[in-house]
Motif scaffolding. Structure first.
Motif, short mmCIF file in Angstrom:
data_model
loop_
_atom_site.label_atom_id
_atom_site.label_comp_id
_atom_site.label_asym_id
_atom_site.label_seq_id
_atom_site.Cartn_x
_atom_site.Cartn_y
_atom_site.Cartn_z
N GLY A 30 0.80 -1.22 0.00
CA GLY A 30 0.00 0.00 0.00
C GLY A 30 0.83 1.27 0.00
O GLY A 30 0.31 2.35 -0.30
N LEU A 31 2.10 1.18 0.34
CA LEU A 31 2.98 2.36 0.38
C LEU A 31 3.73 2.57 -0.94
O LEU A 31 4.18 3.67 -1.23
N MET A 32 3.88 1.51 -1.72
CA MET A 32 4.63 1.58 -2.96
C MET A 32 3.81 2.27 -4.05
O MET A 32 2.66 1.93 -4.28
N ASP A 54 5.02 7.44 2.08
CA ASP A 54 4.79 7.07 3.47
C ASP A 54 3.99 8.19 4.14
O ASP A 54 4.56 9.08 4.75
N SER A 55 2.68 8.13 4.04
CA SER A 55 1.84 9.22 4.52
C SER A 55 1.74 9.27 6.05
O SER A 55 1.47 10.31 6.62
N ASN A 56 1.98 8.15 6.71
CA ASN A 56 1.88 8.12 8.18
C ASN A 56 3.23 8.01 8.87
O ASN A 56 3.28 7.72 10.06
N ASP A 64 6.70 3.19 13.16
CA ASP A 64 6.62 1.81 13.64
C ASP A 64 7.79 0.96 13.15
O ASP A 64 8.21 0.02 13.81
N PHE A 65 8.29 1.27 11.97
CA PHE A 65 9.36 0.51 11.33
C PHE A 65 10.43 1.49 10.88
O PHE A 65 10.13 2.62 10.53
N SER A 102 4.03 17.78 0.85
CA SER A 102 3.02 18.65 1.45
C SER A 102 2.31 17.94 2.61
O SER A 102 2.92 17.62 3.60
N ASN A 103 1.04 17.68 2.50
CA ASN A 103 0.29 17.04 3.59
C ASN A 103 0.23 15.52 3.44
O ASN A 103 -0.48 14.85 4.16
#
Length: 173
Positions: A30-32, A54-56, A64-65, A102-103
Motif C-alpha cells: 500500500g505504500l509503494m 509514506d503518509s503516516n 513503527d518501522f 506537502s500534507n
C-alpha cells in the motif's frame, strides 16, 4: 471488425511485498507507488528501484518501522498472462530522493539489490586459479557468491591466473 481483449503485456499483480526491518515485518504494497525492476545481459545481477509514499511516517525513525539500509524485501508477483508467480528477495542498498510531500507525508526511493550483489561488494578474491576457465567461473559462483546451480558453458581453454584482490564479478567479467 470485432475488438479483441488482449491482456496488457506489462501488467503485474503484486502478491506479496514484505519488508523485514529491525522492528518487525510490514506489508508495504500500500505504500509503494512505483517499482522498476532491472535485469540486463549487461548487468551481473537484478536490481530494483521502488518509490514509497509514506503518509503516516511508518517507515521513518519516529515510525513503527525503520529503514536504514540492509533490510530484506520479499517480493512475489505475477504477470497478467502467467500462471506461475515470480519470487525474489532484495536488500535495501540505499534510500534516496527523500522529499516532504506537502500534507501527504514523505516520499523516497529505495534502491534494492540481490544477495549476490551484497556479497560481491563485500568479498575480494586474492587467489591463484589454474585449469579450465569454466571451472574457475563455477568455483567463483559457488564458493564466493554462493550461487550453486548456475549453468556455465564448458570451455576448452585453460588459464593460469592470479586474482589481485578484486571483486568476484570483476574477476568473472
Amino acid at each position: 471488425m470485432e475488438a479483441t481483449n488482449f491482456p496488457l503485456p506489462f501488467k503485474f499483480e503484486i502478491k506479496k511485498m514484505m519488508l523485514k526491518t529491525s522492528k518487525g515485518i510490514v506489508d508495504i504494497r500500500g505504500l509503494m507507488t512505483e517499482l522498476k525492476l532491472t535485469q540486463s545481459i549487461f548487468e551481473n545481477t537484478m536490481s530494483a528501484k521502488m518509490k514509497i509514499l509514506d503518509s503516516n511516517d511508518r517507515l521513518s525513525t519516529d515510525g513503527d518501522f525503520i529503514i536504514t539500509g540492509g533490510e530484506i524485501l520479499d517480493v512475489e508477483f505475477k504477470a497478467q498472462n502467467d500462471k506461475k508467480s515470480f519470487k525474489k528477495v532484495f536488500y535495501v542498498d540505499k534510500i534516496t530522493n527523500i522529499k516532504k510531500e506537502s500534507n501527504k507525508g514523505k516520499s523516497y526511493i529505495l534502491d534494492l539489490v540481490t544477495s549476490e550483489e551484497i556479497l560481491n561488494n563485500k568479498i575480494k578474491i586474492s587467489k591463484a586459479f589454474t585449469g579450465k576457465i569454466s571451472n574457475t567461473i563455477e568455483t567463483i559462483l559457488k564458493e564466493y557468491l554462493q550461487i550453486p546451480d548456475r549453468k556455465v558453458e564448458k570451455t576448452k581453454n585453460s588459464l593460469n591466473y592470479i586474482s589481485p584482490y578484486i571483486a568476484p564479478f570483476k574477476l568473472i567479467n
